[in-house]
Design an enzyme around this catalytic site. Structure first.
Site, PDB file in Angstrom:
ATOM      1  CG  HIS A   9      -1.768   1.077   1.573  1.00  0.00           C
ATOM      2  ND1 HIS A   9      -1.777   1.858   2.303  1.00  0.00           N
ATOM      3  CD2 HIS A   9      -2.822   1.763   0.640  1.00  0.00           C
ATOM      4  CE1 HIS A   9      -2.614   2.860   2.375  1.00  0.00           C
ATOM      5  NE2 HIS A   9      -3.255   2.831   1.012  1.00  0.00           N
ATOM      6  CD  GLU A  36      -3.067   2.053  -3.055  1.00  0.00           C
ATOM      7  OE1 GLU A  36      -3.997   2.844  -3.335  1.00  0.00           O
ATOM      8  OE2 GLU A  36      -1.973   2.496  -2.397  1.00  0.00           O
ATOM      9  CG  ASP A  38      -2.647   7.077  -3.377  1.00  0.00           C
ATOM     10  OD1 ASP A  38      -3.784   6.457  -3.639  1.00  0.00           O
ATOM     11  OD2 ASP A  38      -1.847   6.579  -2.778  1.00  0.00           O
ATOM     12  CG  HIS A  51      -2.827   9.206  -0.068  1.00  0.00           C
ATOM     13  ND1 HIS A  51      -3.670  10.030   0.951  1.00  0.00           N
ATOM     14  CD2 HIS A  51      -3.542   8.261  -0.076  1.00  0.00           C
ATOM     15  CE1 HIS A  51      -4.774   9.641   0.924  1.00  0.00           C
ATOM     16  NE2 HIS A  51      -4.990   8.556   0.641  1.00  0.00           N
ATOM     17  CD  GLU A 110      -6.711   5.448  -4.389  1.00  0.00           C
ATOM     18  OE1 GLU A 110      -6.038   4.693  -3.675  1.00  0.00           O
ATOM     19  OE2 GLU A 110      -7.332   6.387  -3.992  1.00  0.00           O
TER      20      GLU A 110
HETATM   21  O1  G3P Z   1      -6.314   1.379  -2.927  1.00  0.00           O
HETATM   22  C1  G3P Z   1      -6.498   1.310  -1.718  1.00  0.00           C
HETATM   23  C2  G3P Z   1      -6.313   2.415  -0.784  1.00  0.00           C
HETATM   24  O2  G3P Z   1      -5.096   2.951  -1.054  1.00  0.00           O
HETATM   25  C3  G3P Z   1      -7.413   3.364  -0.685  1.00  0.00           C
HETATM   26  O3  G3P Z   1      -7.304   4.672   0.283  1.00  0.00           O
HETATM   27  O4  G3P Z   1      -6.817   6.653   0.909  1.00  0.00           O
HETATM   28  O5  G3P Z   1      -5.034   4.921   1.177  1.00  0.00           O
HETATM   29  O6  G3P Z   1      -5.577   6.088  -1.254  1.00  0.00           O
HETATM   30  P1  G3P Z   1      -5.969   5.596   0.099  1.00  0.00           P
HETATM   31 MG    MG Z   2      -4.442   4.597  -2.578  1.00  0.00          MG
END
Ligand code: G3P
Ligand code: MG
Length: 250
Positions: A9, A36, A38, A51, A110
Site C-alpha cells: 500500500h 498500490e 496514488d 496521496h 489508484e
Molecule cells: O487503494 C487502496 C487505498 O489506497 C485506498 O485509500 O486513501 O489509502 O488511497 P487511500
Molecule cells: Mg490509495
C-alpha cells in the site's frame, strides 16, 4: 484455488516514505505480488505519485499538487518520517513503471480524482500504460466511479475495481451492474453478513485495504479473498506462506 495476492500500500509504506521509489523498491525486495499507488497531475500535466491533493502532510512544502509544475514539485522533500532515507523526491508514474517493468509485479493505479478532476487523467495514464506495454499488469481503481467507467470505455479489457470506504448498500449488486472486475473495500466492510459470499457468487474479486494486522491477514486468507493491500508486505508474505504450508489454497 489461487493464492491471495500481497500488494504494498503506497509501496512498503511501513518501512519507507509512502508513494516513493524507495517504498516501491522495498516492496519488490519483500516479495510483494504488487504495489498500490496514488496518481495525480501537476500544473504542467505530469503524472505524479502522491496521496493527498496537497503536498503539506508528506513534504516540506505547502499547496495543491495541481498548482505546482513538475520542476517545482521535484524540489520538495517528500520524506518526513524516515530520516535514514535522507531527501526523497516525488516519483512520476513513468519512473514507477520503469522500476517494475522487468519484475512480475502488478501495479494497482489508484486515480486520485475525487476532489480535483484532473483533465484527461484517465487518457494520460492509459496512454503511458500502453506506451510501456504494461496493459496486462495494471489494475485501475478509484473512489471516483465515474472515472472507472471512463477507463472501461477507453479500454473495455482494462482490469478495474470500485474503491469505497464504508456504509454502502448493495455493493456486490452495484459492482455486477457496472461490470467491474472487483471491489476494493476498506477492511471493516467484510463484517456485513453475506458480503464476501455474495461477491464470490457473482465473480466479483475482493481486494481489501489497509490490512496491517496478522489476524486480519489470516482472516482474508481463510475467506479466499483476492488481495490484501498492506503497509507491511513482508508480514503479508509470511502469513500467505504459512497458509500455503497449512494447505489453505489446495
Ligand atoms: O487503494 C487502496 C487505498 O489506497 C485506498 O485509500 O486513501 O489509502 O488511497 P487511500
Ligand atoms: Mg490509495
Amino acid at each position: 484455488m489461487e493464492k491471495i495476492k500481497v500488494w504494498a500500500h503506497r509501496g512498503a509504506s511501513g518501512y519507507a516514505p509512502e508513494n516513493t521509489l524507495a517504498a516501491f523498491k522495498k516492496a519488490i525486495e519483500m516479495d510483494a505480488d504488487g504495489i498500490e499507488l496514488d496518481v495525480q497531475m501537476t500544473k504542467d500535466g505530469r503524472l505524479v505519485i502522491i496521496h493527498d491533493e496537497t503536498v503539506d502532510r508528506v513534504s516540506d512544502g505547502k499547496g495543491w499538487v495541481k498548482d505546482f509544475t513538475y520542476e517545482e514539485l521535484s524540489e520538495l522533500n517528500v520524506n518526513k518520517k524516515f530520516p535514514e532515507f535522507g531527501k526523497v523526491t516525488i516519483p512520476t508514474l513513468e519512473e514507477v513503471y520503469s522500476l517494475i517493468k522487468d519484475t512480475g509485479l502488478t501495479v494497482n493505479v489508484e486515480l486520485k480524482n475525487s476532489i480535483i478532476f484532473y483533465k484527461d487523467l484517465e487518457e494520460r495514464v492509459m496512454e503511458l500504460t500502453r506506451k510501456m506495454g504494461l496493459e496486462k499488469r495494471i489494475i485501475y481503481s478509484s473512489f471516483n466511479h465515474f472515472s472507472i467507467m471512463k477507463i472501461k470505455e477507453l479500454d473495455p479489457g482494462a482490469e478495474t475495481g470500485f474503491l469505497y470506504e464504508y456504509g454502502f448498500l448493495d455493493m456486490p449488486e452495484y459492482a455486477s451492474k457496472y461490470h467491474v472486475d472487483a471491489l476494493h473495500p476498506a477492511l471493516y466492510n467484510l463484517q456485513y453478513p453475506n458480503f464476501m459470499e455474495d461477491c464470490k457468487n457473482r465473480g466479483i474479486k475482493l481486494r481489501v485495504w489497509t490490512v496491517n494486522d496478522v489476524e486480519d491477514m489470516i482472516m482474508l486468507c481463510e475467506n479466499r479473498l483476492n488481495a490484501m493491500i498492506t503497509n507491511y508486505p513482508d508480514i503479508g508474505r509470511k502469513v500467505v506462506n504459512d497458509c500455503v504450508k497449512r494447505g489453505q489454497f489446495n
